[in-house]
Write an enzyme that holds these catalytic residues in place. Structure first.
Site, PDB file in Angstrom:
ATOM      1  N   CYS A 199      66.035  18.620  24.168  1.00 42.48           N
ATOM      2  CA  CYS A 199      64.455  17.935  23.789  1.00 42.48           C
ATOM      3  C   CYS A 199      64.573  17.720  22.886  1.00 42.48           C
ATOM      4  CB  CYS A 199      63.483  18.494  24.834  1.00 42.48           C
ATOM      5  SG  CYS A 199      62.276  20.086  24.230  1.00 42.48           S
TER       6      CYS A 199
ATOM      7  N   CYS B 288      62.888  20.479  20.373  1.00 43.95           N
ATOM      8  CA  CYS B 288      64.448  21.231  20.223  1.00 43.95           C
ATOM      9  C   CYS B 288      65.047  20.509  18.840  1.00 43.95           C
ATOM     10  CB  CYS B 288      65.207  21.841  21.277  1.00 43.95           C
ATOM     11  SG  CYS B 288      64.418  22.505  23.420  1.00 43.95           S
TER      12      CYS B 288
END
Length: 77
Positions: free
Chosen positions: A10, A13
């Protein structure tokens, strides 16, 4: 040194990955940065909340996006 970014891939991240790379550059360190997106592997590290950061298989942060300065502090310790 192997640094693992544990998470689904995501935006959080990705930001943690970018901040980690900035911290490494700032400190003049080289490390292999690996993104781990497989949930079985993430769970094997004992991580239930992502993103997480592991250095040489030791989880040092879970569930938050560290800033580059915070990653630097972790790398220095």
């Amino acid at each position: 040194m192997i640094i693992k970014i544990l998470g689904s891939g995501c935006r959080k991240c990705s930001t943690l990955t970018e901040n980690t790379e900035k911290a490494l550059a700032s400190l003049g360190l080289t490390a292999e940065v690996v993104k781990v997106t497989d949930f079985a592997q993430i769970a094997a590290h004992g991580v239930m909340s992502t993103p997480a950061l592991a250095i040489d298989d030791k989880v040092v942060s879970v569930g938050k996006v560290l800033t580059a300065a915070e990653v630097e502090r972790v790398l220095k310790s």
